[in-house]
Structures are given as structure tokens and as C-alpha cells.
Motif scaffolding. Structure first.
Motif, PDB file in Angstrom:
ATOM      1  N   TYR A 220     -11.045  26.598  61.475  1.00 12.56           N
ATOM      2  CA  TYR A 220     -12.434  27.077  61.462  1.00 12.56           C
ATOM      3  C   TYR A 220     -13.419  25.916  61.640  1.00 12.56           C
ATOM      4  CZ  TYR A 220     -11.162  31.806  60.052  1.00 12.56           C
ATOM      5  OH  TYR A 220     -10.661  33.089  60.031  1.00 12.56           O
ATOM      6  N   ILE A 221     -13.113  24.764  61.022  1.00 15.82           N
ATOM      7  CA  ILE A 221     -13.994  23.600  61.145  1.00 15.82           C
ATOM      8  C   ILE A 221     -14.070  23.134  62.599  1.00 15.82           C
ATOM      9  CG2 ILE A 221     -14.217  21.149  60.573  1.00 15.82           C
ATOM     10  CD1 ILE A 221     -13.162  21.827  57.780  1.00 15.82           C
ATOM     11  N   LEU A 222     -12.909  23.040  63.260  1.00 14.73           N
ATOM     12  CA  LEU A 222     -12.895  22.595  64.652  1.00 14.73           C
ATOM     13  C   LEU A 222     -13.599  23.597  65.563  1.00 14.73           C
ATOM     14  CD1 LEU A 222      -9.249  21.181  64.900  1.00 14.73           C
ATOM     15  CD2 LEU A 222     -11.377  19.890  64.780  1.00 14.73           C
ATOM     16  N   ILE A 225     -17.138  22.868  65.158  1.00 18.16           N
ATOM     17  CA  ILE A 225     -17.507  21.595  65.770  1.00 18.16           C
ATOM     18  C   ILE A 225     -17.702  21.741  67.277  1.00 18.16           C
ATOM     19  CG2 ILE A 225     -16.620  19.289  66.335  1.00 18.16           C
ATOM     20  CD1 ILE A 225     -15.378  19.183  63.558  1.00 18.16           C
ATOM     21  N   PHE A 226     -16.850  22.551  67.912  1.00 21.07           N
ATOM     22  CA  PHE A 226     -16.953  22.738  69.357  1.00 21.07           C
ATOM     23  C   PHE A 226     -18.275  23.397  69.769  1.00 21.07           C
ATOM     24  CE2 PHE A 226     -12.177  22.498  69.513  1.00 21.07           C
ATOM     25  CZ  PHE A 226     -12.154  21.347  70.272  1.00 21.07           C
ATOM     26  N   HIS A 227     -18.943  24.021  68.799  1.00 20.75           N
ATOM     27  CA  HIS A 227     -20.223  24.658  69.085  1.00 20.75           C
ATOM     28  C   HIS A 227     -21.407  23.764  68.723  1.00 20.75           C
ATOM     29  CE1 HIS A 227     -17.562  28.160  69.291  1.00 20.75           C
ATOM     30  NE2 HIS A 227     -18.531  28.796  69.941  1.00 20.75           N
ATOM     31  N   GLU A 232     -23.123  13.105  69.670  1.00 18.16           N
ATOM     32  CA  GLU A 232     -22.953  12.205  68.537  1.00 18.16           C
ATOM     33  C   GLU A 232     -22.454  12.956  67.306  1.00 18.16           C
ATOM     34  OE1 GLU A 232     -25.590   9.104  65.784  1.00 18.16           O
ATOM     35  OE2 GLU A 232     -26.463  10.047  67.560  1.00 18.16           O
ATOM     36  N   GLY A 233     -22.995  14.160  67.097  1.00 17.29           N
ATOM     37  CA  GLY A 233     -22.560  14.973  65.953  1.00 17.29           C
ATOM     38  C   GLY A 233     -21.106  15.367  66.071  1.00 17.29           C
TER      39      GLY A 233
END
Length: 314
Positions: A220-222, A225-227, A232-233
Motif C-alpha cells: 500500500y505504501i509503494l 508513493i507511485f502517485h 524528490e518526494g
């Protein structure tokens, strides 16, 4: 329970990592250095989190508990291991061996679940930021941590009680550098069926459940992150995840190699491989955790800098 009623062995000899004399001093210095770094790193992290008002968050609450577990786990294992490098025979009494076994099991299980709780905390923070304060309240964090310690005490008590009922009448040389479940069972001349069954069931449960929790959390975290539109974030988040995943992989991989393989008491090479793998999750991981979870964290670095400046000023 009086050990003399269950065993003719009053003391054991720990074989250690190696029997080669030329390696004793280098290994002693190596692991002494690792232990010093572990104690300073984890004790420093606990102190920093306790004194800094900027680190009073659920993430650092779990981190301080992880540091406490790492500090205790390393202290249970490493000092006795260091003695093995400077003495001809590293003797440990029966009560001391059972005590070391009890606390080793307690802290190694706690390490596993603390890692999963930290992953869940990051999942809530990244995927549900608006609900974070409500979900990860102080009371909820305390409940999760207390549940881990209670579970660890129960399992460690069961393992140790089953070990106390075994009768040791064979050689008293433990092919390991500390009192562990499987090396001790090799020395028993009574039935170890229930011990093996409990070890397999608990090991599977304590590895698979936290590992699945971490895996699902990071999926779920990844996805989140892809969104993230900021390059940089995304880069910063990926660096944080890769460090965490690396530490988790080393811990669970080495633990699974040691405890989820079929029991083969006659295989000396298998136990020697197990000793090497156990070095990672009993000694190396407690040293690395303060570095990969904390020293790369901006909040920790800022708090540490402020504390040092304040100390120099006074």
C-alpha cells in the motif's frame, strides 16, 4: 522447578563460532566493537527520544521500544559470546543457560513484532494521514506494545518450561555461541517431539504473521508513493523504504534460515551454517537498526544537533 530433578548435567560448554585460535582475538575485537556501537546507538536513541519534545510521536514511540529490545537482546547474547573468545572453555551453568534461553526467545519475538508495528505505523501515516492521529493515538500505541510484550512472555515461558522438562545425559557441549532451542534439543536423551512441534509452530507464526503485515503495509505504501508527483518526494520515500526493507530482509531471512529448516541433529554443517546466520539477527541487526531507522532521519538529526548545542552552551 529444580533443574536437578530433570537433568544430570549441571553446566554446559558453549562451542562458540570457531575453534581456530588465530581467529579468536580478531573476532573478539570485532564483536566487542559491534557491541559498543549497539549499546551506544540504542541507549542514545532511547535517551534522545525521551528527552526531545519534537520526537513525541507514535513513530518514535515504537522506535524507542525497538531500541530497547535491541539493547536487551544484544546484552543477553554478546557478553557471554565475548567470554568464549578469551577463555579456553566457555562454561555456562544450567540455570544461566535456561535464563539466557528465556530472554533470548522473549526479545527475538519482540523484535519481529516491533518491526511489523513500525511498518503499520508508516502505512497509516502515508496512506491515511488525515486519520493518523485518531488511529495511532497514545493509548492505541501502548496497547499494541503491551500486546507484543505479553505475547512474548507467554511464548518464552512455554518454550523454557518444555526445555526444563528435558533430561540431558549426553555430552554437554552446545554447538553454538549461546543457549538456543535446537542446539539444546540435540543434547537431550528424552523425547523432544513437543519441543520441536512448539518451535516449528511458533517460529512459523512469529515469522509469517509479522512478515505478511510488513509486506502488505509496504504494498500500500509503494502504491501511494507511485502517485506522488514530486520526484524528490518519491526519491526520499524510496530511500526510506529500501533501508527498512533491507533490515527486515536480513532479520527475517536469517531467522527463517535458522528456525524454519527441517531438524537434522546429525548434520554438523547445518548447525554451523545456522550459527553464522544467527549472528545477523542477534548481533548485527541490533547494531544496524539505530542507523537505518534513525540517523538517516532528519527529525532525529535536528533533535540531536539541538541537544548537543544545548549541552555545549551550558
Amino acid at each position: 522447578m529444580d533443574p536437578r530433578n530433570h537433568s544430570s548435567v549441571t553446566e554446559f560448554i558453549l562451542a562458540g563460532l570457531t575453534e581456530q585460535p588465530q581467529l579468536q582475538l580478531p573476532l573478539f575485537l570485532l564483536f566487542l566493537g559491534i557491541y559498543v556501537v549497539t549499546v551506544v546507538g540504542n541507549l542514545g536513541m532511547i535517551t534522545l527520544i525521551g528527552l526531545s519534545s519534537h520526537l513525541k510521536t507514535p513513530m518514535y514511540y515504537f522506535l524507542s521500544n525497538l531500541s530497547l529490545v535491541d539493547l536487551c537482546q544484544s546484552t543477553v547474547i554478546t557478553p557471554k559470546m565475548l567470554v568464549n573468545f578469551v577463555t579456553e572453555k566457555n562454561i555456562i551453568s544450567y540455570p544461566e543457560c535456561m535464563t539466557q534461553l528465556y530472554f533470548f526467545i522473549l526479545f527475538i519475538i519482540a523484535e519481529s513484532y516491533m518491526l511489523s508495528e513500525m511498518a503499520y505505523d508508516r502505512y497509516v501515516a502515508i496512506c491515511n494521514p488525515l486519520l493518523y492521529n485518531g488511529i495511532m493515538s497514545y493509548y492505541r500505541c501502548f496497547q499494541l506494545t503491551a500486546a507484543v510484550y505479553i505475547l512474548c512472555i507467554i511464548q518464552s515461558t512455554f518454550h523454557t518450561c518444555l526445555m526444563l522438562r528435558l533430561y540431558f545425559c549426553k555430552a554437554n557441549i552446545i554447538n553454538h555461541y549461546f543457549c538456543d532451542v535446537f542446539p539444546l534439543m540435540e543434547l537431550s536423551c528424552s523425547s523432544i517431539y513437543f519441543n520441536e512441534l512448539l518451535a516449528l509452530v511458533c517460529s512459523s507464526f512469529n515469522v509469517l504473521i509479522p512478515a505478511l503485515t510488513i509486506l502488505i503495509s509496504y504494498i500500500y505504501i509503494l502504491y501511494k508513493i507511485f502517485h506522488i508527483h514530486s520526484t524528490e518526494g518519491r526519491s526520499k520515500a524510496f530511500r526510506t523504504c529500501s533501508s527498512h526493507i533491507l533490515a527486515v530482509a536480513v532479520f527475517y531471512g536469517s531467522a527463517a534460515f535458522m528456525y524454519l529448516q527441517p531438524s537434522s541433529p546429525s548434520s554438523v554443517s547445518s548447525m554451523d551454517e545456522g550459527k553464522v546466520s544467527s549472528v545477523f539477527y542477534t548481533i548485527v541487526v541490533p547494531m544496524l537498526n539505530p542507523l537505518i531507522y534513525s540517523l538517516q532521519n532528519r527529525d532525529v538529526n535536528v533533535s540531536l544537533k539541538k541537544m548537543l548545542e544545548r549541552r555545549i552552551f551550558f
